[in-house]
Write a protein that holds these residues in place. Sequence first.
Motif, PDB file in Angstrom:
ATOM      1  N   LEU A 112       0.799  -1.229   0.000  1.00 51.38           N
ATOM      2  CA  LEU A 112       0.000   0.000   0.000  1.00 51.38           C
ATOM      3  C   LEU A 112       0.832   1.278   0.000  1.00 51.38           C
ATOM      4  CD1 LEU A 112      -2.934  -1.156   2.322  1.00 51.38           C
ATOM      5  CD2 LEU A 112      -2.881  -1.018  -0.183  1.00 51.38           C
ATOM      6  N   PRO A 113       1.913   1.391   0.774  1.00 55.73           N
ATOM      7  CA  PRO A 113       2.734   2.605   0.664  1.00 55.73           C
ATOM      8  C   PRO A 113       3.340   2.774  -0.728  1.00 55.73           C
ATOM      9  CG  PRO A 113       3.235   1.419   2.689  1.00 55.73           C
ATOM     10  CD  PRO A 113       2.382   0.515   1.867  1.00 55.73           C
ATOM     11  N   VAL A 114       3.672   1.673  -1.368  1.00 59.22           N
ATOM     12  CA  VAL A 114       4.225   1.738  -2.728  1.00 59.22           C
ATOM     13  C   VAL A 114       3.158   2.233  -3.699  1.00 59.22           C
ATOM     14  CG1 VAL A 114       5.322   0.422  -4.578  1.00 59.22           C
ATOM     15  CG2 VAL A 114       5.838  -0.125  -2.198  1.00 59.22           C
ATOM     16  N   LEU A 115       1.944   1.748  -3.543  1.00 62.85           N
ATOM     17  CA  LEU A 115       0.861   2.191  -4.419  1.00 62.85           C
ATOM     18  C   LEU A 115       0.542   3.667  -4.199  1.00 62.85           C
ATOM     19  CD1 LEU A 115      -1.403  -0.970  -4.156  1.00 62.85           C
ATOM     20  CD2 LEU A 115      -0.090  -0.223  -6.144  1.00 62.85           C
ATOM     21  N   ALA A 116       0.641   4.145  -2.961  1.00 61.12           N
ATOM     22  CA  ALA A 116       0.449   5.574  -2.699  1.00 61.12           C
ATOM     23  C   ALA A 116       1.558   6.394  -3.361  1.00 61.12           C
ATOM     24  CB  ALA A 116       0.423   5.822  -1.198  1.00 61.12           C
ATOM     25  N   GLU A 117       2.786   5.894  -3.273  1.00 63.48           N
ATOM     26  CA  GLU A 117       3.910   6.589  -3.919  1.00 63.48           C
ATOM     27  C   GLU A 117       3.736   6.600  -5.439  1.00 63.48           C
ATOM     28  OE1 GLU A 117       8.826   6.410  -4.075  1.00 63.48           O
ATOM     29  OE2 GLU A 117       7.702   5.054  -2.745  1.00 63.48           O
ATOM     30  N   PHE A 118       3.214   5.493  -5.967  1.00 62.23           N
ATOM     31  CA  PHE A 118       2.959   5.430  -7.407  1.00 62.23           C
ATOM     32  C   PHE A 118       1.923   6.469  -7.824  1.00 62.23           C
ATOM     33  CE2 PHE A 118       0.538   3.758 -11.036  1.00 62.23           C
ATOM     34  CZ  PHE A 118       1.563   3.620 -11.974  1.00 62.23           C
ATOM     35  N   ALA A 119       0.902   6.679  -7.003  1.00 63.40           N
ATOM     36  CA  ALA A 119      -0.106   7.684  -7.325  1.00 63.40           C
ATOM     37  C   ALA A 119       0.524   9.065  -7.458  1.00 63.40           C
ATOM     38  CB  ALA A 119      -1.193   7.684  -6.251  1.00 63.40           C
ATOM     39  N   THR A 120       1.493   9.354  -6.603  1.00 59.98           N
ATOM     40  CA  THR A 120       2.211  10.632  -6.701  1.00 59.98           C
ATOM     41  C   THR A 120       3.060  10.679  -7.967  1.00 59.98           C
ATOM     42  OG1 THR A 120       2.275  10.879  -4.300  1.00 59.98           O
ATOM     43  CG2 THR A 120       3.891  12.136  -5.582  1.00 59.98           C
ATOM     44  N   ARG A 121       3.788   9.608  -8.217  1.00 56.01           N
ATOM     45  CA  ARG A 121       4.691   9.561  -9.376  1.00 56.01           C
ATOM     46  C   ARG A 121       3.926   9.699 -10.685  1.00 56.01           C
ATOM     47  NH1 ARG A 121       9.955   7.702 -10.569  1.00 56.01           N
ATOM     48  NH2 ARG A 121      10.309   7.621  -8.339  1.00 56.01           N
ATOM     49  N   ALA A 122       2.755   9.042 -10.779  1.00 62.48           N
ATOM     50  CA  ALA A 122       1.963   9.086 -12.009  1.00 62.48           C
ATOM     51  C   ALA A 122       1.008  10.277 -12.036  1.00 62.48           C
ATOM     52  CB  ALA A 122       1.184   7.779 -12.169  1.00 62.48           C
ATOM     53  N   ARG A 123       1.069  11.125 -11.010  1.00 61.73           N
ATOM     54  CA  ARG A 123       0.243  12.331 -10.931  1.00 61.73           C
ATOM     55  C   ARG A 123      -1.242  11.989 -11.029  1.00 61.73           C
ATOM     56  NH1 ARG A 123       3.355  15.371  -8.418  1.00 61.73           N
ATOM     57  NH2 ARG A 123       2.063  17.188  -8.968  1.00 61.73           N
ATOM     58  N   LEU A 124      -1.651  11.027 -10.190  1.00 53.79           N
ATOM     59  CA  LEU A 124      -3.049  10.625 -10.145  1.00 53.79           C
ATOM     60  C   LEU A 124      -3.765  11.493  -9.110  1.00 53.79           C
ATOM     61  CD1 LEU A 124      -2.626   6.732 -10.188  1.00 53.79           C
ATOM     62  CD2 LEU A 124      -2.787   8.324 -12.123  1.00 53.79           C
ATOM     63  N   VAL A 125      -4.569  12.411  -9.574  1.00 56.04           N
ATOM     64  CA  VAL A 125      -5.253  13.348  -8.688  1.00 56.04           C
ATOM     65  C   VAL A 125      -6.388  12.622  -7.962  1.00 56.04           C
ATOM     66  CG1 VAL A 125      -6.540  15.511  -8.531  1.00 56.04           C
ATOM     67  CG2 VAL A 125      -4.705  15.250 -10.236  1.00 56.04           C
ATOM     68  N   LEU A 180       6.574   0.642 -11.028  1.00 55.46           N
ATOM     69  CA  LEU A 180       5.743  -0.070 -10.059  1.00 55.46           C
ATOM     70  C   LEU A 180       6.099  -1.549 -10.004  1.00 55.46           C
ATOM     71  CD1 LEU A 180       3.412   0.149  -8.052  1.00 55.46           C
ATOM     72  CD2 LEU A 180       1.833  -0.327  -9.937  1.00 55.46           C
ATOM     73  N   THR A 181       6.297  -2.184 -11.137  1.00 52.21           N
ATOM     74  CA  THR A 181       6.629  -3.611 -11.133  1.00 52.21           C
ATOM     75  C   THR A 181       8.023  -3.850 -10.543  1.00 52.21           C
ATOM     76  OG1 THR A 181       7.387  -3.430 -13.438  1.00 52.21           O
ATOM     77  CG2 THR A 181       5.132  -4.168 -13.070  1.00 52.21           C
ATOM     78  N   ALA A 182       8.910  -2.869 -10.684  1.00 54.20           N
ATOM     79  CA  ALA A 182      10.231  -3.003 -10.058  1.00 54.20           C
ATOM     80  C   ALA A 182      10.113  -2.911  -8.536  1.00 54.20           C
ATOM     81  CB  ALA A 182      11.174  -1.925 -10.595  1.00 54.20           C
ATOM     82  N   ARG A 183       9.242  -2.049  -8.057  1.00 50.43           N
ATOM     83  CA  ARG A 183       9.056  -1.887  -6.620  1.00 50.43           C
ATOM     84  C   ARG A 183       8.200  -3.002  -6.020  1.00 50.43           C
ATOM     85  NH1 ARG A 183       9.766   3.115  -4.293  1.00 50.43           N
ATOM     86  NH2 ARG A 183       9.304   1.917  -2.391  1.00 50.43           N
ATOM     87  N   LEU A 184       7.320  -3.560  -6.836  1.00 47.73           N
ATOM     88  CA  LEU A 184       6.462  -4.663  -6.393  1.00 47.73           C
ATOM     89  C   LEU A 184       6.693  -5.852  -7.316  1.00 47.73           C
ATOM     90  CD1 LEU A 184       3.052  -2.818  -5.719  1.00 47.73           C
ATOM     91  CD2 LEU A 184       4.749  -3.546  -4.022  1.00 47.73           C
ATOM     92  N   PRO A 185       7.756  -6.622  -7.087  1.00 47.17           N
ATOM     93  CA  PRO A 185       8.084  -7.742  -7.982  1.00 47.17           C
ATOM     94  C   PRO A 185       6.973  -8.779  -8.075  1.00 47.17           C
ATOM     95  CG  PRO A 185       9.908  -7.251  -6.499  1.00 47.17           C
ATOM     96  CD  PRO A 185       8.749  -6.467  -6.011  1.00 47.17           C
ATOM     97  N   GLY A 186       6.101  -8.832  -7.076  1.00 47.87           N
ATOM     98  CA  GLY A 186       5.016  -9.804  -7.097  1.00 47.87           C
ATOM     99  C   GLY A 186       3.800  -9.358  -7.887  1.00 47.87           C
ATOM    100  N   LEU A 187       3.856  -8.151  -8.471  1.00 47.38           N
ATOM    101  CA  LEU A 187       2.708  -7.652  -9.232  1.00 47.38           C
ATOM    102  C   LEU A 187       2.547  -8.473 -10.509  1.00 47.38           C
ATOM    103  CD1 LEU A 187       0.473  -5.506  -9.561  1.00 47.38           C
ATOM    104  CD2 LEU A 187       2.146  -4.089 -10.770  1.00 47.38           C
ATOM    105  N   ARG A 188       1.422  -9.152 -10.642  1.00 44.93           N
ATOM    106  CA  ARG A 188       1.174  -9.996 -11.809  1.00 44.93           C
ATOM    107  C   ARG A 188       0.105  -9.419 -12.724  1.00 44.93           C
ATOM    108  NH1 ARG A 188       5.226 -11.113 -10.808  1.00 44.93           N
ATOM    109  NH2 ARG A 188       6.192 -13.029 -10.046  1.00 44.93           N
TER     110      ARG A 188
END
Length: 370
Positions: free
Chosen positions: A96-109, A155-163
């Motif tokens: 979940l913290p990674v997904l929150a960081e991804f939202a910032t990186r991808a500029r998801l408002v 995201l896939t690099a930060r979450l290697p288990g993302l399928r």
Amino acid sequence: MQCDYFDAGRCRSCTIIRTPYRAQLAAKHERARAALGEGPAWEAPLASAESGFRNKAKMVAGGTVEDPRLGILVPGGGVQDLRECPLHEPALEASLPVLAEFATRARLVPYDVTTRRGELKYVLATVSPDGELLVRFVLRSTESVPRIRKHLGWLTARLPGLRVASVNLHPTHSAVVEGAEEILLTDQAFLPMRIGPVELGLRPQGFFQTSTGIAAALYRTAAAWTADLDYRSAWDLYCGVGGFAMHLARPGTDVIGVEASAEAVAAATASAARSRLAHVRFETADAGAFARDAAQAPDLVVVNPPRRGIGDLTRWLEASGVRHVLYSSCNVDSLAGDLAAMPSLRPVRAQVLDMFPHTEHFETLVLAER
């Protein structure tokens, strides 16, 4: 279970968390017995892990692009961040913290329910027994999709288990969590969910039980209770991704799973093919309509309906001549009402399985015979 969110008054979702867990379980068992009566042979209730059991996170997005929140909606339209909720499985909580960081990186408002502006409404994540992930971003429009695709490698690099990753488009302002259109972002379209000897497959819009451990116990119990029954044909109605159907499959038996969700049926069909279960097939249909249109009733019917129960299907089952019905329910009141509407089918075995610790909800499994 210790929960800092509850103690601070920030989340009250676990309404009975302050009741000792053994007392919670005993109360649920007595609640089910009171609703269904002493007719069936009641087995001891099946306990859950008290924390770290939830395989899915349904997180409302809030806050800002620079400081996103993932959690629950609170009065006034704000969002209480719940990234450290102790209910989630460890691998899910860590994502979940990674997904929150991804939202910032991808500029998801984040979407603001008060102004009806913004793009990211929900982040939905599911973890498999192998620690792999399915992640869905529920968006108001396609505006953010190119940026999500651009940063998906990060995201896939930060979450290697993302399928599996996808975008769900939900353009309307409503309390419904997701829309009809799904955009797949990864080459893989399903998340393998290994439950004992069976590998189920979860696609983005499919349904799977909240607790993998309790789901596995539910399927094992169903297989054990029906092991000595003489059935050559079986239906799994409201089958989802086919868990009951594939656990009830055996040589010489034809099993049909029926589910309204085409996504779930596609996943179940693929799972049966991978498991080489030639006598198990799945159809996309309304359960009641399927039963009424069938030329012949099966020997065994499994039903695992939504909370409202099986409705008019009770009349068909009562008149059908089906010898055994295995009913799995998350609402003991609708279960009791449905069983009362089928007096020819007598409950003979029953058990509470605690799919939802720290709440008033639970799963009840009943075997009824004519």
